[in-house]
Enzyme design. Structure first.
Site, short mmCIF file in Angstrom:
data_model
loop_
_atom_site.label_atom_id
_atom_site.label_comp_id
_atom_site.label_asym_id
_atom_site.label_seq_id
_atom_site.Cartn_x
_atom_site.Cartn_y
_atom_site.Cartn_z
N HIS A 1 40.98 42.16 28.60
CA HIS A 1 40.29 42.05 29.88
C HIS A 1 41.25 42.34 31.04
O HIS A 1 42.45 42.05 30.94
CB HIS A 1 39.73 40.62 30.02
N ASN B 1 37.92 37.51 39.06
CA ASN B 1 37.30 38.13 37.89
C ASN B 1 36.17 39.05 38.33
O ASN B 1 35.87 39.15 39.52
CB ASN B 1 36.80 37.03 36.95
N CYS C 1 36.02 46.36 33.00
CA CYS C 1 36.83 45.39 33.75
C CYS C 1 38.06 46.04 34.36
O CYS C 1 38.46 45.71 35.48
CB CYS C 1 37.25 44.25 32.84
#
Length: 398
Positions: free
Chosen positions: A328, A349, A60
């Protein structure tokens, strides 16, 4: 940062890390079955590229960091380029492997990294477009690095034990060969739009950002403010330091950045029940956060609710007791309000177009103040009054 539940990962071997990460991603996508009537109106947005899918990998940080660079290119008026996230990750794995051995194994191994890794790898190795290097080898169509990471770690642990008393001169080349076998060889030269580049010349001539322009910040009450310190999170394998600012400065910086057309790289905790990827909403409910039972959890996203007021003491307690962890990385790309007038940050995201808002989330400012572990911004996005407090603390300024 990577997807992580701290209790589980203390029990898992590296060979099962990718499985655990994938399960956590899937659970975050599916554990909120409600679909409340949230209506958002965009107040401000910045340029950004399309939503990507990091697959079954804890990359991520590379997806959000490269998306951040892509937004910087758009802001500077440059043509849109889809940068290769796994080129960045592949270079991190090599550098991390060397440090792992030199530190005698006293370093967390796996997919995880930090936003500064993207800037550091850009500075050292350059960048390439996705069309040149996908990192998908052996017929794969989706990232899945579990087997590779387990194989590499077994090699590194052997090197750490050093059974011959002295490492062979090609030990790091052996690691490179394993990475290449799973991800493919990174290009030394390539053609893009009819012109020949190396990763370094592509970074300089096409991408064109200056890595010295970017600043990473966090907020820890138990470290001095407006100074740098090495952030105590496991995935900070390079032991980079961040600027430490008061909690309220985090959202002040983000507000100023978005208002001026800059995006923000955002590292945060996503393990709380009041973060719902499925619903595309995260906030801090004004309830006892230590006693959220199934009934309360089921009601959390049935419409807009007020947030709890966050204090620096609350934030620091959560960092110290590990209820806030570095889970994250995402990208803040705008500001919006819901049907009640409550403000949220628009967040891009990297889990594909699989939630109620096509891969985007709406996150309240109290959530950002409470759960942020770090932000990455262009230095010109930081308000001048904050810059002035930081400059005296270093000989080079910002």
């Amino acid at each position: 940062m990577k997807k992580r539940k701290m209790l589980l990962l203390t029990l898992l071997t590296v060979g099962s890390l990718a499985f655990a990460q994938d399960n956590l991603i899937n659970s975050l996508k599916s554990n909120q079955s409600e679909n409340p009537d949230f209506k958002f109106t965009t107040l401000k947005e910045v340029g950004r590229t399309s939503v990507k899918d990091q697959g079954s990998s804890g990359t991520c940080w590379s997806y959000s960091g490269n998306s951040f660079i892509e937004s910087e290119m758009i802001r500077m008026g440059k043509p849109v380029v889809d940068l290769a996230e796994i080129f960045t990750a592949r270079n991190v794995y090599r550098d991390k492997a060397k440090r792992y051995v030199l530190f005698g194994g006293a370093l967390e191994w796996g997919d995880g990294g930090e936003l500064h890794d993207v800037i550091n790898m850009y500075r050292k190795y350059g960048a390439v477009p996705q069309q040149v290097y996908s990192g998908l080898a052996l017929g794969q169509t989706r990232n899945n690095f579990g087997e590779m990471q387990a194989v590499i770690k077994s090699m590194l642990d052997t090197y750490v034990k050093n059974p011959q008393g002295k490492l062979s001169p090609n030990w790091l080349e052996n690691v490179d060969n394993v990475i290449d076998s799973y991800l493919g060889q990174a290009p030394k030269e390539f053609t893009y739009k009819g012109k020949r580049y190396t990763p370094q010349t592509f970074a300089k001539e096409v991408v064109g950002i200056n890595p010295d322009d970017y600043v990473e910040l966090t907020s820890y009450k138990d470290y001095p403010y407006y100074q740098r310190f090495v952030t105590p999170v496991p995935d900070n394998w390079s032991h980079d330091s961040m600027w430490n600012v008061p909690m309220a400065d985090l959202t002040k910086i983000i507000d100023n950045a978005v208002d001026k057309g800059y995006s923000v790289g955002w590292a945060t905790d996503v393990s709380e029940p009041y973060f719902s990827y499925k619903n595309g909403v995260a906030y801090v409910p004004d309830i006892d956060l230590n006693h959220i039972d199934a009934e309360v959890k089921a009601s959390l996203f049935k419409g807009s609710r007020p947030d709890k007021k966050i204090t620096e003491d609350m934030r620091q307690e959560a960092l110290n007791n590990l209820t806030t962890t570095d889970d994250h990385g995402m990208q803040i790309v705008g500001l919006a309000k819901d049907q009640t007038g409550k403000e949220y940050y628009m967040v891009k995201n990297s889990w594909g177009l699989t939630n109620d808002f096509q891969g985007y989330l709406y996150v309240t400012k109290p959530y950002v103040q409470y759960k942020t572990t770090g932000i990455l911004v262009h230095k010109n996005a930081i308000p001048k009054d904050i810059i002035n407090k930081m400059k005296p603390k270093t000989g080079i300024g910002i």
